[in-house]
Design a protein around this motif. Structure first.
Motif, short mmCIF file in Angstrom:
data_model
loop_
_atom_site.label_atom_id
_atom_site.label_comp_id
_atom_site.label_asym_id
_atom_site.label_seq_id
_atom_site.Cartn_x
_atom_site.Cartn_y
_atom_site.Cartn_z
N GLY A 1 -8.48 -4.14 -23.77
CA GLY A 1 -7.92 -2.90 -24.07
C GLY A 1 -6.84 -2.36 -23.00
N LEU A 2 -6.11 -1.38 -23.32
CA LEU A 2 -5.05 -0.94 -22.48
C LEU A 2 -5.99 0.36 -21.42
N ALA A 3 -5.96 -0.02 -20.09
CA ALA A 3 -6.73 0.83 -19.06
C ALA A 3 -6.05 2.11 -18.91
N PHE A 4 -5.83 2.90 -20.08
CA PHE A 4 -5.08 4.08 -20.15
C PHE A 4 -5.72 5.06 -21.27
N SER A 5 -5.18 6.34 -20.81
CA SER A 5 -5.79 7.42 -21.78
C SER A 5 -4.87 7.29 -23.04
N LEU A 6 -5.40 7.25 -24.44
CA LEU A 6 -4.39 7.31 -25.60
C LEU A 6 -4.00 8.78 -25.46
N LYS A 7 -4.54 9.76 -24.98
CA LYS A 7 -3.95 11.17 -25.22
C LYS A 7 -2.87 11.11 -24.21
N ASP A 8 -3.03 10.44 -22.95
CA ASP A 8 -1.82 10.92 -21.82
C ASP A 8 -0.43 9.87 -22.33
N TYR A 9 -0.83 8.67 -23.20
CA TYR A 9 0.33 7.87 -23.59
C TYR A 9 0.96 8.76 -24.78
N LEU A 10 0.23 9.24 -25.75
CA LEU A 10 0.92 9.80 -26.58
C LEU A 10 1.73 11.14 -26.18
N ILE A 11 1.07 11.90 -25.00
CA ILE A 11 1.91 13.03 -24.56
C ILE A 11 3.28 12.45 -23.79
N LEU A 12 3.01 11.45 -22.99
CA LEU A 12 4.28 10.52 -22.56
C LEU A 12 5.34 10.17 -23.64
N VAL A 13 4.92 9.68 -24.61
CA VAL A 13 5.83 9.38 -25.56
C VAL A 13 6.41 10.39 -26.28
N ASP A 14 5.59 11.69 -26.63
CA ASP A 14 6.10 12.79 -27.50
C ASP A 14 6.98 13.43 -26.60
N GLU A 15 6.79 13.95 -25.49
CA GLU A 15 7.49 14.52 -24.62
C GLU A 15 8.75 13.91 -24.25
N THR A 16 8.82 12.67 -24.07
CA THR A 16 9.99 11.88 -23.60
C THR A 16 10.84 11.68 -24.98
N GLY A 17 10.24 11.63 -26.14
CA GLY A 17 11.07 11.71 -27.21
C GLY A 17 11.80 12.90 -27.56
N ARG A 18 11.20 13.87 -27.21
CA ARG A 18 11.82 15.41 -27.21
C ARG A 18 13.12 15.41 -26.53
N ILE A 19 13.10 15.00 -25.45
CA ILE A 19 14.25 14.95 -24.49
C ILE A 19 15.45 13.99 -25.08
N LEU A 20 14.81 13.08 -25.55
CA LEU A 20 15.97 12.14 -25.97
C LEU A 20 16.50 12.47 -27.18
N ARG A 21 15.72 12.88 -27.98
CA ARG A 21 16.31 13.49 -29.50
C ARG A 21 17.38 14.65 -29.06
#
Length: 326
Positions: free
Chosen positions: A235-255
């Motif tokens: 599995g990916l040794a990282f928190s799912l919640k942290d990853y979703l936050i990363l992608v969501d916040e980055t996506g908002r800036i890109l959008r």
């Protein structure tokens, strides 16, 4: 001149790889042809279905995927430990789901009597199949060839559908892996096809968000296991919640088509990865431009280059600027 696969893939250094495969000419993988108005969106179903079918046969997991108009992205995890546990029958059963095999392998699977010489032949063949089931080139061949045949049949034409070679990048550490996954997951947002990650159809991030709403993780994708699950090896040794936050916040800036400020939660996550805010935005908007080969810190790149026999280590400056930046 393209590097041979032996200089791009080294399972002793990393099991994680970014793959990109593009169509030739003006061939449409998916999307709508603006000249003719013909829609090829249904091909996304073909590709996603085939990707997940292959992941159930090969000892290769899907970390991230995005099916775009003229190319597709994959982040793959090669589970070379799992394949060691497979018996001869396990290997043959998996192989026969995709390929015909040989007369003897079929007899073995059906428990038909075989003499000593025939059994040796089967064992030798199974060993070859076992190596292919952790081979990214075989995985991509098994993905691209059927899709090309289907597309050419539908288009009533012959010839190449895909470019001759798929691109592959070794992801040597956690920073490289997470930034590449986010880059892949945000492809539709960056291209203006989708407004938000959850609206990005035929991507891994959409599947992860839909499952997370129900408190689950999609079975078709390699799960996030977080640092709190050290007893789990796959599995990916990282928190799912942290990853979703990363992608969501980055996506908002890109959008918003501008580089806005990243909030404190994301900055904290990036600090753990030793990636600065600006470097994160650079990686998630131009990952393939920043790194053309293996991706990782300068130290990891040097070790990888030595192992695969490269005389020069490429990407040192990019590594120091982006992955050793915080």
């Amino acid at each position: 001149m393209p590097k041979p696969r032996s200089q791009q893939i080294s399972l002793s250094d990393t099991p994680y790889y970014h793959i990109c495969s593009r169509t030739v000419r003006k061939a449409f993988l998916c999307g709508v042809d603006t000249e003719t108005g013909v829609s090829f969106e249904h091909r996304r179903h073909w590709i996603e279905k085939r990707i997940f079918q292959l992941s159930q046969v090969f000892s290769i997991d899907i970390c991230a995927h995005a099916v775009m108009h003229n190319h597709l992205h994959l982040v793959l995890h090669v589970d070379s430990e799992q394949v060691k546990k497979w018996s001869t029958l396990d290997v043959l059963t998996r192989w026969h789901k995709l390929f015909k095999g040989t007369h003897l392998t079929k007899k073995y699977q059906h428990n038909s009597p075989l003499d000593k010489y025939e059994l040796e032949m089967v064992e030798e063949t199974a060993m070859a199949y076992k190596q292919r089931l952790i081979d990214i080139s075989w995985f991509m061949r098994s993905l691209n060839e059927p899709i090309a045949r289907q597309a050419n049949k539908e288009d009533k034409c012959t010839g190449h559908f895909w470019e001759g070679r798929f691109q592959s990048q070794a992801l040597l550490d956690e920073g490289a892996l997470l930034s590449c996954m986010a880059y892949v997951d945000l492809n539709p947002v960056r291209a203006g096809i989708a407004a938000t990650p959850e609206q990005s159809s035929f991507t891994s991030i959409q599947l992860r968000i839909k499952a997370a709403i129900k408190g689950k993780q999609p079975s078709a994708l390699l799960p996030f296991i977080g640092n709190e699950h050290q007893n789990k090896t796959t599995g990916l040794a990282f928190s799912l919640k942290d990853y979703l936050i990363l992608v969501d916040e980055t996506g908002r800036i890109l959008r918003e088509d501008k580089r806005g400020a990243i909030n404190a939660k994301v900055t904290k996550i990036l600090a753990r990865l030793h990636i600065s805010d600006n470097s994160w935005l650079t990686l998630t908007t131009n990952f393939e431009g920043v790194f053309t080969g293996a991706v990782g810190t300068a130290e990891h790149l040097c070790v990888f280059s030595e192992h695969v026999g490269l005389k020069r280590t490429h990407g040192i400056a990019s590594a120091e600027a982006c992955l050793n930046s915080a």
